[in-house]
Design a protein around this motif. Structure first.
Motif, short mmCIF file in Angstrom:
data_model
loop_
_atom_site.label_atom_id
_atom_site.label_comp_id
_atom_site.label_asym_id
_atom_site.label_seq_id
_atom_site.Cartn_x
_atom_site.Cartn_y
_atom_site.Cartn_z
N LEU A 1 -28.37 70.70 13.20
CA LEU A 1 -28.61 71.77 12.22
C LEU A 1 -29.70 71.35 11.24
N VAL B 1 -36.67 76.81 12.96
CA VAL B 1 -35.85 77.30 11.85
C VAL B 1 -35.30 78.70 12.13
N TRP B 2 -35.97 79.44 13.01
CA TRP B 2 -35.47 80.78 13.38
C TRP B 2 -34.13 80.71 14.09
N LYS B 3 -33.79 79.55 14.64
CA LYS B 3 -32.50 79.42 15.31
C LYS B 3 -31.37 79.19 14.31
N TYR B 4 -31.74 78.86 13.08
CA TYR B 4 -30.71 78.53 12.09
C TYR B 4 -30.02 79.79 11.61
N LEU C 1 -33.69 72.97 10.48
CA LEU C 1 -34.27 73.31 9.18
C LEU C 1 -35.61 72.63 8.97
N ALA D 1 -40.88 75.57 14.02
CA ALA D 1 -40.73 76.23 15.32
C ALA D 1 -39.26 76.32 15.73
#
Lengths: 281, 281
Positions: A186, A196-199, A190, A194
């Protein structure tokens, strides 16, 4: 191909997740470069066997493979799709992602949205999450009463038996990671523009319920494991090991079902002559 | 990335297929090993740009890519799916094969079965055959009257304009092979027990109508080529050249649309602190 990976990772009848080390490497490659070499060989097996499975269905065969991927956030379901499913011809691959149910989906039986995604003959279907969410988050977050989610174990077992009977080879993998590794992943999301959109802030809500999820996974695996719909618990703290393990389980399954290229349905000599005689202006 | 492949292979306004050598290598690698090296670089570009396209859609973006593959039997539509589409993450890939229409499909407008297969935002959709069959075989085999298939050019143009307006980057490739190469490939299928299942006696019927098909392709390309839905004519007698050319056209298109990873929607420092503070029992 001996079934080393399948026998090693198959969930025991009395599964206790605390006894399975998420960083373990009980069999197979010991480091990343050995895994890369093994993956090259597995790619050849997977690609070849999948081509035969596809061809078999063109010839009237009814068999397919269903790979179910379940695991806590960041456990690597997407990584397996990229690095394992990505090894085979996309023509014979169907990826289905089961996200939070829509209002329409919630209005139906929990298997309603799943049935149309069962892989067609000749296909390897991958479920990125699955009907198991309906005994995992549905239980942990009390989305339905206990008697409802408990009743789903039998419904799932009946559903999967039906699939097996119609020729679907089912492979269910729980990607087993540690909470420490999840925290690292996690944080890594952050740190990377490339990634951070998955967070998703909701990931921390699930993380806060870790013990409840581990219990829900344990019960789901125990209640729905069977010879025709086996569960595998895959140590997933090391990404390269997780990918090798699932590629191996899949390759062993495909080798066992042994799909066959259909024989010629034409008279080969006649057709050769027809082709040679065909003159194109 | 300069658009060398797109400018080289773009169909000229007054397309004459007889002027394009199916064995030609007007630009790019001159042999198979040079092509393999170039493909490794293209794989990196395609994979990276597709990841960004997928991420962009998660962040609310609406863009997608549609790769239409058309060509005579054995021209290599399946090979392009395997070797070019296979380079990207299958999670962001949707393959749609348009076979002989079913009775239900025939009862509807010819675009009825196509619309639901338009790639969703973030996806690269590949059409293995397409709505162009409705101005190719439909014309050559007189499945509909001439005024009907002629009218379809305008319908296709309107349909594709609509897609472009909603964010679909359209790439249409005609895989251009010679009848001599087709004969070789049909014979090779008969010779190989792992390929004979691909052999279809109907292929010889289409082969017998080669000049009519070349005319139908020529007119379809001329009538439906546009800036937002361009046609490329890809020399396809050499499989490695065909794959390199289409991978390059796709990479140039993705580079031009330049998909972007969405920015963080969370306060990164706050989330870091939350993760570090999260203790899992």
């Amino acid at each position: 191909m001996v079934s080393t990976a399948r026998s090693t990772f198959r969930a025991p009848a009395e599964l206790d997740l605390a006894e399975i080390d998420p960083r373990g490497r009980p069999v197979g490659p010991k480091d990343k470069s050995a895994a890369a070499e093994a993956m090259a060989d597995l790619a050849t097996v997977l690609d070849g066997r999948q081509e035969a499975l596809y061809a078999e269905a063109v010839g009237g065969g009814t068999r397919s493979v269903l790979l179910v991927l379940q695991g806590m956030d960041t456990s690597g379901k997407g990584g397996v799709i990229r690095h394992v499913a990505g090894l085979v011809n996309p023509q014979g691959l169907t990826i289905s992602s089961f996200k939070k149910p829509t209002a329409e989906e919630r209005a139906h039986h929990f298997l309603w949205r799943v049935r149309p995604k069962v892989p067609a003959p000749g296909q390897i279907g991958v479920f990125d999450r699955s009907h198991y969410e309906d005994v995992l988050i549905a239980r942990v977050d009390s989305l339905v009463p206990e008697d409802v989610w408990r009743g789903r174990y039998a419904e799932i077992t009946a559903f999967e038996s039906e699939l097996a009977a119609q020729g679907v080879a089912i492979v269910k993998c729980m990607l087993h990671i540690s909470p420490e590794e999840q925290a690292e992943r996690l944080l890594a999301r952050l740190d990377d523009p490339a990634k951070v959109w998955k967070y998703n802030t909701a990931d921390l809500d699930s993380r806060a319920k870790w013990p409840a999820y581990q219990q829900a996974y344990t019960d789901a695996v125990r209640e729905t494991d069977s010879g025709t719909a086996p569960w595998y618990v895959v140590p997933s703290d090391r990404k390269w090991y997780r990918n090798w393990a699932i590629a191996s389980i899949l390759a062993e399954t495909l080798t066992e079902i042994d799909p066959r290229f259909p024989p010629a349905t034409v008279d080969v000599e006649t057709e050769r002559a027809r082709i040679r005689a065909s003159v194109v202006a």
